[in-house]
Design an enzyme around this catalytic site. Structure first.
Site, PDB file in Angstrom:
ATOM      1  CB  CYS A  82      -0.921  -0.007   1.216  1.00  0.00           C
ATOM      2  SG  CYS A  82      -1.961   1.452   1.344  1.00  0.00           S
ATOM      3  CB  CYS A 215      -5.220   3.507  -4.470  1.00  0.00           C
ATOM      4  SG  CYS A 215      -4.368   1.912  -4.589  1.00  0.00           S
TER       5      CYS A 215
END
Length: 275
Positions: A82, A215
């Site tokens: 991430c 993201c």
């Protein structure tokens, strides 16, 4: 009752709860993660990051003294990587004086990553290679779209939107449908509009979360596809609903630069036993 000290942070409004567990005495469970990320009954977040020393992670075979980013999606599933979470994780470690405020090495399920603080105060994270694969397809609300598979340590499918589709009007309340043969474990889906001059705008539906304001790995995937099918620019500015990020390409390596801020610290109390 479950009592946990926590920090809450975000990177371009992609938000995370960070828990410190240096000695691996409080492993996460899917149920606990779902409770923490619940925006009504918990703290609310797109994911949970547990800070644990890498020596306690059986699948890690590198430097045991690194901090390991144990990242979980809001639905209680484990994710490989991430990008926004990585920067928030490092910001937390810096503010807790657990790492130096210059070059920081972090262990992740996608490998070792390096993060540095820029003169402007943003964090620049080494993201590894972005491997642009072959064409694939996805479907959004029964509308088929052409996509491109990308591996950024986790799976992505990037759709460069045709002119007749309005990015802002795209309905992402429901999960896109993927080619299960290409993505047996699902994927993150990025929907991209070219704004010209190495600039793109993007929305994303994250696997295990839903639509998020940003993201990090998706931004890298989208920039890699735009570069692959564009002019090959070594830098790309990416606008997401939560802000702006910058992607750089240097040979086989990609770098993601953007803000990361810790907004709160406290103690979380949850009822019941951990399952």
């Amino acid at each position: 009752m479950i009592r946990l000290g926590f920090a809450k942070g975000h990177g371009t409004e992609n938000d995370f709860v960070v828990l410190r567990d240096r000695h691996n005495v409080a492993p996460l469970t899917p149920d606990l993660v779902r409770r923490i990320c619940d925006r009504h009954a918990g703290i609310g977040a797109d994911g949970v990051i547990r800070a644990v020393k890498a020596e306690h992670i059986s699948e890690w075979d590198g430097d045991p003294d690194l901090w390991f980013m144990d990242y979980w999606n809001a639905d209680g599933t484990i994710a490989e990587m991430c990008g926004n979470g990585l920067r928030v994780f490092v910001r937390y470690l810096m503010e807790e004086d657990l790492v130096p405020r210059n070059e920081v090495y972090i262990a992740t399920r996608a490998g070792r990553r390096v993060v540095v603080e820029t003169p402007a105060g943003d964090l620049k994270a080494e993201m590894g290679p972005a491997r642009v694969g072959g064409p694939t397809h996805l479907e959004v609300n029964r509308r088929p779209l052409a996509g491109v598979a990308v591996d950024v340590g986790n799976p992505h499918v990037v759709a460069l939107l045709p002119p007749d589709i309005d990015l802002e009007a795209l309905d992402l309340r429901n999960a896109p449908c993927f080619d299960a043969g290409v993505f047996p474990n699902g994927a993150n889906a990025e929907f991209v509009r070219s704004d010209g001059d190495a600039r793109i705008s993007m929305r994303v539906y994250e696997r295990g979360v839903g639509e998020t304001r940003s993201c990090g790995t998706g931004v890298v995937a989208a920039a890699a596809v735009a570069r692959h099918f564009g002019d090959g620019a070594r830098q790309c500015t990416v606008n997401v609903p939560g802000g702006r990020l910058f992607v750089e390409f240097n040979d086989d390596m990609t770098y993601l630069t953007g803000p990361a801020v810790i907004v709160a610290r406290g103690e979380l109390t949850l009822p019941g036993n951990r399952q």
